[in-house]
Scaffold this motif. Structure first.
Motif, mmCIF file in Angstrom:
data_model
loop_
_atom_site.group_PDB
_atom_site.id
_atom_site.type_symbol
_atom_site.label_atom_id
_atom_site.label_comp_id
_atom_site.label_asym_id
_atom_site.label_seq_id
_atom_site.Cartn_x
_atom_site.Cartn_y
_atom_site.Cartn_z
ATOM 1 N N THR A 1 -21.909 -21.902 -11.769
ATOM 2 C CA THR A 1 -21.760 -20.454 -11.853
ATOM 3 C C THR A 1 -20.359 -19.995 -11.445
ATOM 4 O O THR A 1 -20.125 -18.810 -11.297
ATOM 5 C CB THR A 1 -22.804 -19.749 -10.969
ATOM 6 N N LYS B 1 -34.777 -12.076 -6.268
ATOM 7 C CA LYS B 1 -33.832 -13.122 -6.664
ATOM 8 C C LYS B 1 -34.406 -14.529 -6.573
ATOM 9 O O LYS B 1 -34.254 -15.337 -7.482
ATOM 10 C CB LYS B 1 -32.606 -13.047 -5.753
ATOM 11 N N TRP B 2 -35.056 -14.823 -5.430
ATOM 12 C CA TRP B 2 -35.541 -16.199 -5.254
ATOM 13 C C TRP B 2 -36.693 -16.491 -6.199
ATOM 14 O O TRP B 2 -36.916 -17.630 -6.591
ATOM 15 C CB TRP B 2 -35.933 -16.450 -3.795
ATOM 16 N N PHE C 1 -27.814 -16.783 -18.668
ATOM 17 C CA PHE C 1 -28.145 -15.911 -17.545
ATOM 18 C C PHE C 1 -28.743 -14.577 -17.969
ATOM 19 O O PHE C 1 -29.151 -13.793 -17.134
ATOM 20 C CB PHE C 1 -26.926 -15.724 -16.631
ATOM 21 N N TYR D 1 -25.709 -25.903 -9.017
ATOM 22 C CA TYR D 1 -25.867 -24.510 -9.430
ATOM 23 C C TYR D 1 -24.620 -23.710 -9.075
ATOM 24 O O TYR D 1 -24.089 -22.947 -9.883
ATOM 25 C CB TYR D 1 -27.096 -23.914 -8.736
ATOM 26 N N SER E 1 -32.082 -14.344 -16.467
ATOM 27 C CA SER E 1 -32.110 -13.877 -15.079
ATOM 28 C C SER E 1 -31.917 -12.378 -15.025
ATOM 29 O O SER E 1 -32.577 -11.668 -14.257
ATOM 30 C CB SER E 1 -31.001 -14.546 -14.268
ATOM 31 N N GLU E 2 -31.004 -11.888 -15.853
ATOM 32 C CA GLU E 2 -30.719 -10.463 -15.828
ATOM 33 C C GLU E 2 -31.933 -9.661 -16.291
ATOM 34 O O GLU E 2 -32.273 -8.630 -15.702
ATOM 35 C CB GLU E 2 -29.492 -10.155 -16.692
ATOM 36 N N ARG F 1 -26.928 -5.322 -9.364
ATOM 37 C CA ARG F 1 -27.783 -6.486 -9.566
ATOM 38 C C ARG F 1 -27.263 -7.479 -10.610
ATOM 39 O O ARG F 1 -27.155 -8.647 -10.324
ATOM 40 C CB ARG F 1 -29.189 -6.010 -9.952
ATOM 41 N N PRO F 2 -26.969 -7.007 -11.845
ATOM 42 C CA PRO F 2 -26.618 -7.956 -12.890
ATOM 43 C C PRO F 2 -25.428 -8.831 -12.507
ATOM 44 O O PRO F 2 -25.365 -9.992 -12.879
ATOM 45 C CB PRO F 2 -26.268 -7.066 -14.084
ATOM 46 N N ASP G 1 -24.628 -9.738 -9.448
ATOM 47 C CA ASP G 1 -24.983 -10.556 -8.292
ATOM 48 C C ASP G 1 -25.981 -11.658 -8.644
ATOM 49 O O ASP G 1 -26.126 -12.623 -7.912
ATOM 50 C CB ASP G 1 -25.596 -9.617 -7.249
ATOM 51 N N ILE G 2 -26.624 -11.531 -9.787
ATOM 52 C CA ILE G 2 -27.814 -12.320 -10.056
ATOM 53 C C ILE G 2 -27.558 -13.827 -10.121
ATOM 54 O O ILE G 2 -28.420 -14.635 -9.880
ATOM 55 C CB ILE G 2 -28.491 -11.813 -11.360
ATOM 56 N N ARG G 3 -26.329 -14.190 -10.422
ATOM 57 C CA ARG G 3 -26.022 -15.612 -10.531
ATOM 58 C C ARG G 3 -25.892 -16.281 -9.151
ATOM 59 O O ARG G 3 -25.942 -17.490 -9.062
ATOM 60 C CB ARG G 3 -24.686 -15.808 -11.222
ATOM 61 N N HIS G 4 -25.656 -15.473 -8.143
ATOM 62 C CA HIS G 4 -25.225 -16.081 -6.883
ATOM 63 C C HIS G 4 -26.308 -16.035 -5.823
ATOM 64 O O HIS G 4 -26.970 -15.026 -5.648
ATOM 65 C CB HIS G 4 -23.958 -15.395 -6.387
ATOM 66 N N TYR G 5 -26.454 -17.152 -5.140
ATOM 67 C CA TYR G 5 -27.453 -17.236 -4.085
ATOM 68 C C TYR G 5 -26.772 -17.518 -2.771
ATOM 69 O O TYR G 5 -25.866 -18.352 -2.704
ATOM 70 C CB TYR G 5 -28.465 -18.328 -4.425
#
Lengths: 343, 305, 273
Positions: free
Chosen positions: B116, B215-216, B202, B112, B205-206, C3-4, C6-10
């Motif tokens: 990204t 997020k999780w 993505f 992942y 996700s957005e 948010r948008p 940051d959303i890809r990153h964990y």
């Protein structure tokens, strides 16, 4: 002098040509058991190109030959009991009388042996013993008992390497229990099975080719091993002592055999004759540190060999015993015990 | 495999008149040298074993009987279930599943993360993960063996740092085998997951984030289901070879704890010399793998519809 | 942070990635370091030296390793060439052959060598050769390698071919080009990167194989993996570490090569109409 050497060389070339057209020899041999220089000497003396594959147990060699490599090798070097098995299986060719010019060099005690009466298929290579060695930095107690392997003291438990050799492990276990080999007494066989099953809990690994290295590197604190191999481990810096236990130990003789369907039979005979020369077989002994079965080797041997503790059973140790060949029904029970041990 | 699927379907039949000639070599080679041998192996598993290796051409169920039933040392006890071989298979399945889970735990975040990255650094990360896959498996296993020896660098380092007081016994344990399998097949997990995540849009996700999804939760409820095919492919690529592995148990497990691979090898190369039994064990392994693959194929076709 | 973006990153994923790379590389790098160890013991450090590299080429085992390396390379080149040729033909037949009965069966057959566990392939091949009395030797290894290399060569080739639109061949055929000429002058140049990566993959897979080779190798034939295995069984020696490092370097060169081929493939994507 010059004429003689020319004649000698001519004779050699002729002999080599007469002996074989393509000049090859394919050896199936134990690992780390013949010095490279000796092979090179044979190659130059007889103008033969030698290839060698190695195995790490009699049983593995037999399995490989039966799985399709018979007919690819000229000679192999099975232990005593395996010579008998291979002869019974029809895997060996017969050496005709008078075919080996150095046949007379074989020591008389090794001439008419039970596993090959009259030496029809084999010549002696080396003989020695199998028991075990203990790292003296790890354990200082009494090591003259097979309990070291089968009922080890706490210091050694879980740090023992066993040979991956069915015949020798079972023979040593039988000695430990004081039962005959190839027993068909059910209680004795059950006891043998139980002994190996409980022993297994205390063993770290099975492996013959690793037997020396695990002692040198300290990966194992004790290990079942051949006497000469143990001597080599000691020479490489391991503080180990080879035991001649009270219960007895395994004696063996490895033999060069002529395989059936050998592609270069004539060169195989040349090689066997070559190994019956005292100087040549002494080179093997100096390298592998066992003992030869040929007369007249002593003048070529390293002096240290004679006094080496590994080569001299202590007074009062048990007797040495050869691995016995069982009949099929009994052997199948032994195979079953071994399978249970290894799975 | 970097599949450049390009734009749209490109079904074409330019070569259809000669397709049989084009396919013939692969049919012949694989059919003759793999399919027939596998069928022959199936036949062998029903033959009688010859004493000390080889077979006798007589029909027998002895190999499967030996696998399932324990008739005692002497073969005349009333049959009980034989756990020895079943437990070898269960142990192998356990080890392979353990390796798969470990690979997934490390492999998914890695895949992942790489997917990204911006296009430029992504290639470098990917390159770094791919290299070990191209390095000889034997060499990687030997390296692992060297690293975890009793007096090896790992123990020395941990002793030096004061993390442990005595060397950890790692080599010749089940854990070492587990570690070896995990290490051997980790790249197999990363690559397919990477391929799936890379194609993930993505915008999903957005959209979820716009609706204030944590997020999780987005990862669990949206990303994971969509990249599932990649995860399953990765799991299979790790699980299947782990199941029949030979090098890791032999070199790292001290050849003491048998796994399926070593059990089979022993029947042909080692002391046992029981060909029909080796063939039967191979057939059982093959059936297990084919069952896993069939579930995979079904899951895949369900996903596509 | 919005948010948008940051959303890809964990959080933590970067750390896991680093851990993953450390796990993958630590054993290899450690072996590489120890291959420069001057000491004959693998445990103690005796200073930096190249003696084990010299040993690989001139030491007592050097003849064995040279022969094994030659066997490995020649088998890998031949197996990769043959299997890539077979796979290229198969890929064209499958992807340019239209719809036909038995297409999925064909695909299953081509992927069979990947699906069957290696140890099972080894057993089946050994039984087969032993039954038909095929003498074990270099040829038996080569045949087995060709078989299991086919699907590895097939995958990249067919992936590339799938990305090529049919219009080019159709145009060529409209101009009365023969099928061979269409393949040779139109299809093959565009398929090139796929064929090359298929070849490289097959090559490395053949070079890598231990289990099958070990089962069916004949008298006196060793490949590098079987030779190294035989040696390692008696304990890891410094010359093995040097040899491993050399092989590691060789693999890195290959993977770099394939990486650049891949890049060129990306730079020249299958042309679109």
């Amino acid at each position: 002098m010059k004429l003689r050497s020319i004649l000698g060389t001519t004779a050699l070339v002729l002999a080599a040509n007469a002996a074989n057209a393509d000049g090859k020899l394919s050896i199936y041999h134990w690992f780390e058991y013949i010095p490279q220089e000796l092979i090179e000497k044979f190659e130059t003396e007889h103008n033969v190109e030698v290839t060698m594959d190695t195995y790490d147990s009699n049983e593995a060699m037999l399995a490989s030959l039966k799985a399709g490599t018979l007919g690819s090798y000229d000679v192999a070097v099975p232990g005593d009991y395996m010579v008998q098995i291979m002869a019974n299986e029809g895997l060996l060719d017969t050496i005709a009388e008078g075919e080996l010019s150095n046949f007379g060099n074989i020591e008389s005690q090794w001439l008419d042996v039970a596993f090959d009466p009259g030496r029809k298929h084999s010549i002696p290579y080396q003989w020695g013993s199998t028991s075990f060695s203990v790292n003296r930095d790890m354990y200082a107690g009494d090591i003259n008992t097979t309990s070291i392997l089968f009922d080890p003291p706490a210091e050694l438990a879980g740090k023992i390497n066993m040979l991956d050799s069915q015949g020798e492990v079972m023979a040593l276990a039988s000695l430990h229990l004081g039962i005959p080999q190839c027993s068909n007494d059910r209680d004795q066989l059950k006891a043998l099975d139980a002994l190996l099953q409980t022993g297994k809990e205390k063993w770290a690994s099975f492996g013959s080719d690793i037997a020396k290295d695990v002692l040198v590197s300290g990966d194992a604190a004790a290990g079942m091993i051949y006497n000469g191999f143990s001597a080599k481990a000691r020479a490489e810096g391991a503080n180990i002592e080879y035991a001649y236990p009270d219960e007895g130990y395994v004696v063996w003789m490895d033999n060069v055999v002529l395989l059936k369907d050998a592609p270069n039979r004539a060169n195989a005979i040349l090689f066997m004759d070559f190994l019956l020369e005292p100087e040549n077989i002494a080179a093997v002994t100096n390298y592998a540190q066992y003992a030869a079965g040929v007369t007249g080797v002593s003048e070529f041997l390293d002096e240290a060999l004679a006094t080496m503790p590994e080569n001299n059973p202590r007074d009062g140790s048990g007797a040495g015993a050869f691995v016995a060949v069982c009949d099929q029904a009994t052997q199948e029970v032994y195979d079953q015990i071994w399978t249970r041990l290894r799975s | 495999m970097a599949a450049g699927t390009g734009s749209g379907k490109t079904i074409s039949a330019t070569f259809s008149p000669v397709r049989h000639w084009l396919l013939m070599p692969s049919w012949l080679v694989i059919g003759f040298f793999l399919l027939i041998p596998v069928v022959l192996m199936l036949i062998y598993s029903f033959l009688t074993k010859e004493f000390r290796g080889g077979v006798i051409w007589d029909f027998s169920l002895a190999a499967y009987d030996q696998f399932i039933f324990d008739r005692g040392l002497f073969g005349d006890d009333p049959p009980r279930i034989e756990w020895a071989y079943i437990s070898i298979f269960l142990r192998s399945i356990g080890q392979a599943m353990g390796a798969t889970v470990l690979c997934l735990l490390i492999g998914f975040p890695t895949a992942y993360f790489i997917a990204t990255r911006p296009a430029k650094t992504r290639a470098i990360w990917l390159f770094l993960v791919t290299i070990p896959y191209w390095v000889n498996l034997l060499i990687r296993t030997v390296s692992m063996k060297f690293l975890i020896r009793d007096n090896g660098p790992l123990n020395e380092a941990m002793l030096g740092l004061g993390l442990i007081d005595a060397p950890l016994q790692l080599i010749n344990t089940n854990f070492a085998v587990q570690l070896g399998l995990f290490y051997s097949y980790l790249p197999f997990m990363v690559l397919p997951i990477y391929a799936s995540v890379e194609r993930y849009n993505f915008a999903f996700s957005e959209a979820a984030a716009d609706l204030y999804a944590p997020k999780w939760t987005i990862l669990r409820r949206i990303v994971l289901p969509i990249v599932k095919p990649g995860i399953i492919a990765g799991c299979i690529l790790v699980f299947v070879p782990s199941l029949g592995a030979f090098l890791a148990p032999d070199l790292l497990g001290g050849a003491k704890t048998f796994m399926i691979g070593s059990l089979i090898e022993e029947q042909f190369k080692g002391n046992a010399g029981n060909w029909p039994f080796g063939a039967a064990a191979s057939m059982i392994l093959l059936s297990m793998v084919l069952i896993v693959l069939m579930f995979y194929a079904r899951a895949q076709s369900r996903d596509q519809t | 942070m919005t948010r948008p973006f940051d959303i890809r990153h964990y959080r933590g994923f970067f750390a896991v990635t680093c851990a993953c790379l450390v796990i993958l590389y630590a054993p290899l790098i450690i072996v590489m370091i120890y291959s420069f160890n001057d000491s004959a013991s693998i445990t103690n450090w005796g200073g930096v030296s190249l003696r084990w590299y010299v040993d690989v080429f001139t030491g007592p085992d050097s003849e064995k390793f040279k022969l094994a390396a030659w066997n490995s390379l020649s088998i890998a080149v031949m197996a990769a060439t043959v299997s890539t040729t077979i796979a290229t033909a198969a890929a064209i037949g499958m992807i340019r052959g239209g719809q036909f009965k038995g297409k999925s069966a064909s695909f299953a057959l081509i992927s069979l060598p990947i699906m069957v566990p290696e140890i099972v392939t080894a057993v089946a091949t050994l039984i087969f050769f032993s039954t038909i009395g095929f003498k074990l030797g270099t040829l038996s290894i080569l045949v087995a390698h060709i078989v299991f290399c086919i699907p590895f060569a097939y995958l990249p080739i067919s992936a590339r071919l799938q990305g090529i639109e049919a219009s080019f061949e159709e145009a060529a055929q409209d101009l009365y080009a023969s099928r061979w000429a269409t393949f040779r002058y139109v299809l093959m140049p565009i398929m090139g990167p796929g064929i090359l990566s298929g070849f490289l993959l097959a090559f490395i897979i053949s070079l890598d194989d231990f289990i099958i080779t070990n089962f069916i190798k004949g008298a006196g034939v060793e490949t590098l993996p079987t030779a190294i295995f035989g040696s390692v069984k008696q304990g890891i020696k410094p010359n093995i570490m040097a040899l491993s490092t050399l092989l590691l370097m060789f693999s890195i060169c290959l993977v770099t090569l394939s990486y650049f081929i891949g890049k060129r493939g990306e730079a020249n994507p299958p042309p679109q109409t």
